[in-house]
Scaffold this motif. Structure first.
Motif, PDB file in Angstrom:
ATOM      1  N   TYR A  58      57.340  -7.003 -39.257  1.00 18.32           N
ATOM      2  CA  TYR A  58      58.714  -6.929 -40.005  1.00 18.32           C
ATOM      3  C   TYR A  58      58.460  -6.241 -41.322  1.00 18.32           C
ATOM      4  O   TYR A  58      59.183  -5.418 -41.693  1.00 18.32           O
ATOM      5  N   GLU A  59      57.385  -7.003 -42.155  1.00 21.29           N
ATOM      6  CA  GLU A  59      57.473  -6.240 -43.423  1.00 21.29           C
ATOM      7  C   GLU A  59      56.852  -4.500 -43.527  1.00 21.29           C
ATOM      8  O   GLU A  59      57.260  -3.816 -44.159  1.00 21.29           O
ATOM      9  N   THR A  60      55.939  -4.405 -42.561  1.00 19.00           N
ATOM     10  CA  THR A  60      55.398  -3.088 -42.608  1.00 19.00           C
ATOM     11  C   THR A  60      56.618  -1.908 -41.989  1.00 19.00           C
ATOM     12  O   THR A  60      56.845  -1.087 -42.776  1.00 19.00           O
ATOM     13  N   ILE A  61      57.408  -2.359 -41.104  1.00 20.66           N
ATOM     14  CA  ILE A  61      58.379  -1.702 -40.802  1.00 20.66           C
ATOM     15  C   ILE A  61      59.562  -1.336 -41.836  1.00 20.66           C
ATOM     16  O   ILE A  61      60.105  -0.149 -41.961  1.00 20.66           O
ATOM     17  N   HIS A  62      59.632  -2.501 -42.477  1.00 21.39           N
ATOM     18  CA  HIS A  62      60.725  -2.491 -43.842  1.00 21.39           C
ATOM     19  C   HIS A  62      60.049  -1.459 -44.633  1.00 21.39           C
ATOM     20  O   HIS A  62      60.893  -0.521 -45.293  1.00 21.39           O
ATOM     21  N   GLU A 121      59.074 -13.043 -39.022  1.00 21.84           N
ATOM     22  CA  GLU A 121      58.993 -13.162 -40.509  1.00 21.84           C
ATOM     23  C   GLU A 121      59.574 -14.345 -41.262  1.00 21.84           C
ATOM     24  O   GLU A 121      58.789 -14.923 -42.148  1.00 21.84           O
ATOM     25  N   VAL A 122      60.756 -14.857 -40.649  1.00 22.89           N
ATOM     26  CA  VAL A 122      61.414 -15.968 -41.217  1.00 22.89           C
ATOM     27  C   VAL A 122      60.536 -17.202 -41.175  1.00 22.89           C
ATOM     28  O   VAL A 122      60.368 -17.945 -41.762  1.00 22.89           O
ATOM     29  N   THR A 123      59.940 -17.317 -39.975  1.00 24.70           N
ATOM     30  CA  THR A 123      59.336 -18.604 -39.607  1.00 24.70           C
ATOM     31  C   THR A 123      57.824 -18.413 -40.212  1.00 24.70           C
ATOM     32  O   THR A 123      57.038 -19.429 -40.236  1.00 24.70           O
ATOM     33  N   HIS A 124      57.403 -17.270 -40.559  1.00 19.32           N
ATOM     34  CA  HIS A 124      56.162 -17.221 -41.250  1.00 19.32           C
ATOM     35  C   HIS A 124      54.932 -17.180 -40.093  1.00 19.32           C
ATOM     36  O   HIS A 124      53.826 -17.516 -40.573  1.00 19.32           O
ATOM     37  N   LEU A 125      55.195 -17.093 -38.828  1.00 21.36           N
ATOM     38  CA  LEU A 125      54.238 -17.012 -37.936  1.00 21.36           C
ATOM     39  C   LEU A 125      53.428 -15.731 -37.821  1.00 21.36           C
ATOM     40  O   LEU A 125      52.421 -15.723 -37.864  1.00 21.36           O
ATOM     41  N   LEU A 141      67.564  -3.122 -26.825  1.00 24.77           N
ATOM     42  CA  LEU A 141      66.083  -3.259 -27.227  1.00 24.77           C
ATOM     43  C   LEU A 141      65.907  -3.212 -28.627  1.00 24.77           C
ATOM     44  O   LEU A 141      65.148  -3.860 -29.201  1.00 24.77           O
ATOM     45  N   TRP A 142      66.854  -2.654 -29.464  1.00 22.85           N
ATOM     46  CA  TRP A 142      66.975  -2.508 -30.850  1.00 22.85           C
ATOM     47  C   TRP A 142      67.324  -4.002 -31.231  1.00 22.85           C
ATOM     48  O   TRP A 142      66.466  -4.459 -32.186  1.00 22.85           O
ATOM     49  N   VAL A 143      68.410  -4.552 -30.983  1.00 22.68           N
ATOM     50  CA  VAL A 143      68.712  -5.636 -31.439  1.00 22.68           C
ATOM     51  C   VAL A 143      67.802  -6.966 -31.032  1.00 22.68           C
ATOM     52  O   VAL A 143      67.136  -7.744 -31.875  1.00 22.68           O
ATOM     53  N   GLY A 144      67.356  -6.717 -29.916  1.00 24.61           N
ATOM     54  CA  GLY A 144      66.239  -7.770 -29.337  1.00 24.61           C
ATOM     55  C   GLY A 144      64.944  -7.571 -30.115  1.00 24.61           C
ATOM     56  O   GLY A 144      64.558  -8.692 -30.737  1.00 24.61           O
ATOM     57  N   GLY A 145      64.438  -6.347 -30.464  1.00 17.36           N
ATOM     58  CA  GLY A 145      63.172  -6.355 -31.126  1.00 17.36           C
ATOM     59  C   GLY A 145      63.350  -6.745 -32.530  1.00 17.36           C
ATOM     60  O   GLY A 145      62.433  -7.417 -33.133  1.00 17.36           O
ATOM     61  N   SER A 146      64.517  -6.551 -33.194  1.00 15.24           N
ATOM     62  CA  SER A 146      64.687  -6.401 -34.662  1.00 15.24           C
ATOM     63  C   SER A 146      64.910  -8.290 -34.654  1.00 15.24           C
ATOM     64  O   SER A 146      64.486  -8.714 -35.623  1.00 15.24           O
ATOM     65  N   TRP A 153      68.060   2.947 -41.836  1.00  9.22           N
ATOM     66  CA  TRP A 153      68.454   2.237 -40.445  1.00  9.22           C
ATOM     67  C   TRP A 153      67.860   2.690 -39.302  1.00  9.22           C
ATOM     68  O   TRP A 153      67.377   2.190 -38.368  1.00  9.22           O
ATOM     69  N   ALA A 154      67.921   4.088 -39.208  1.00 11.24           N
ATOM     70  CA  ALA A 154      67.485   4.730 -37.953  1.00 11.24           C
ATOM     71  C   ALA A 154      65.817   4.666 -37.871  1.00 11.24           C
ATOM     72  O   ALA A 154      65.696   4.278 -36.626  1.00 11.24           O
ATOM     73  N   VAL A 155      65.120   4.480 -38.655  1.00 12.67           N
ATOM     74  CA  VAL A 155      63.717   4.412 -38.596  1.00 12.67           C
ATOM     75  C   VAL A 155      63.532   3.087 -38.233  1.00 12.67           C
ATOM     76  O   VAL A 155      62.675   2.669 -37.148  1.00 12.67           O
ATOM     77  N   GLN A 156      64.022   2.099 -38.991  1.00  8.17           N
ATOM     78  CA  GLN A 156      64.072   0.830 -38.566  1.00  8.17           C
ATOM     79  C   GLN A 156      64.470   0.297 -37.328  1.00  8.17           C
ATOM     80  O   GLN A 156      63.687  -0.377 -36.530  1.00  8.17           O
ATOM     81  N   ALA A 157      65.396   0.747 -36.802  1.00 12.17           N
ATOM     82  CA  ALA A 157      66.183   0.602 -35.585  1.00 12.17           C
ATOM     83  C   ALA A 157      65.215   1.123 -34.366  1.00 12.17           C
ATOM     84  O   ALA A 157      65.021   0.615 -33.419  1.00 12.17           O
ATOM     85  N   GLY A 158      64.957   2.530 -34.621  1.00 13.49           N
ATOM     86  CA  GLY A 158      63.811   3.084 -33.542  1.00 13.49           C
ATOM     87  C   GLY A 158      62.632   2.327 -33.287  1.00 13.49           C
ATOM     88  O   GLY A 158      62.197   2.128 -32.225  1.00 13.49           O
ATOM     89  N   ILE A 159      62.002   1.914 -34.612  1.00 16.27           N
ATOM     90  CA  ILE A 159      60.877   1.218 -34.466  1.00 16.27           C
ATOM     91  C   ILE A 159      60.892  -0.140 -33.807  1.00 16.27           C
ATOM     92  O   ILE A 159      60.156  -0.588 -32.798  1.00 16.27           O
TER      93      ILE A 159
END
Length: 324
Positions: A260-264, A251-255, A239-244, A283-289
């Motif tokens: 991504y920016e908000t979580i960062h 974010e990369v494709t600008h769709l 779930l963490w890796v897939g969501g990330s 890391w923990a906060v970003q991975a959790g979200i």
């Protein structure tokens, strides 16, 4: 003499370049393998089920056959296909990564759903209902290799996206190193896991000291708990890796870069609040979200996969719908 010294100098220079290339490949392979950690954990968590129900003497041969099929998947099919795609149509790599990330979210959410609302799968029950052990083994090995192909495709695609070298041959060698190393690590760990109870039984029955016999009994008792922990960690990692992957792809494709920016920004704010452990907190906060959003995406994909893609697959190719 001056010519000989010049030749030796050239040889030394070539050796330095070769050593630097090996170091670069090792560093790139390590980085790529770390990025694919979530899929690797899932692979290690999924594979032991394919030897469930077989006699102890068939467990290691089955794992070896699956591992050999995994290496063939990675080196003979996925490696040349991904290298050609990266050379001819590199823009397709990110959408493929996002597709693999969505699949990880679906798999993780499906495991959570089955855990919260347990129910049997008649297709799986029928699949295991066979009187011929040799036929069952062939089916299980073939099914494991097919499942491994999907997981290997995700691993190799993540690794390719991580490798930053402009050299085509270094990318290929790095991917090959990642593929072989991860296969050896995953199936070596799987072999150890599935034989751990046998090792424990042997120690409990044959060791001379009471401490060794007690340790053997502890291994036997601990194995079900270890498998449960491994399954939980694998689900969380998916779930963490897939969501990330999906969020980073948006974010990369600008769709839709906003999530991504908000979580960062949230992760950075949390890190500033706890400067003593800023790296881990970020890391923990970003991975959790990422994991929570990955779970949400996966839950949305469950009816799509089971009600639309599954029946469509069965209609196009016949037979049973694919199950994990």
């Amino acid at each position: 003499m001056s010519g000989l010294l010049a030749l030796l100098d050239d040889v030394a220079a070539i050796a330095k370049v070769a050593a630097a290339s090996v170091d670069d490949i090792a560093a790139a392979a390590t980085k790529a393998g770390a990025k694919a950690a979530g899929v690797v954990i899932d692979d290690a968590a999924v594979t032991p089920k394919y030897v469930h129900g077989f006699s102890a003497d068939r467990e290691l041969p089955i794992i070896w056959r699956i591992a050999l099929g995994s290496v063939k998947n990675k080196l003979l099919v996925l490696l040349p296909a991904l290298m050609a795609l990266n050379y001819l149509l590199p823009a397709a790599i990110t959408p493929l990564l996002m597709l693999g990330g969505a699949y990880l979210c679906f798999e993780g959410a499906e495991k959570v759903f089955h855990g919260v609302f347990p129910h049997s799968d008649h297709l799986v029950e029928e699949d295991f209902d066979t009187k011929d052990p040799a036929h069952l083994e062939e089916e299980k090995v073939a099914g494991a290799i097919k499942t491994d192909f999907i997981l290997s495709a995700e691993i190799m695609t993540i690794a390719l996206a991580t490798v930053e070298s402009p050299s085509l041959w270094m990318q290929a060698v790095t991917l090959a190193v990642v593929g072989v190393f991860i296969t050896a690590a995953v199936y070596g760990a799987v072999a150890l896991i599935v034989k751990m109870d046998d090792i424990g039984l042997h120690m409990a029955a044959n060791r001379k000291t009471a401490a060794a016999r007690a340790f053997g009994r502890g291994l036997v008792v601990a194995m079900p708990k270890l498998m449960a922990v491994l399954s939980t960690v694998g689900t969380a990692a998916m779930l963490w890796v897939g969501g990330s992957i999906v969020l980073h792809g948006l974010e990369v494709t600008h769709l839709w870069p906003w999530p991504y920016e908000t979580i960062h920004h949230i992760a950075e704010a949390a890190a500033h609040a706890l400067p003593a452990a800023s790296g881990f907190v970020a890391w923990a906060v970003q991975a959790g979200i990422d994991g929570v959003l990955g779970l949400g995406l996966g839950l949305l994909l469950i009816p799509v996969a089971t009600r639309v893609i599954g029946p469509l697959w069965a209609g196009l190719f016949g037979g049973k719908k694919p199950v994990h």
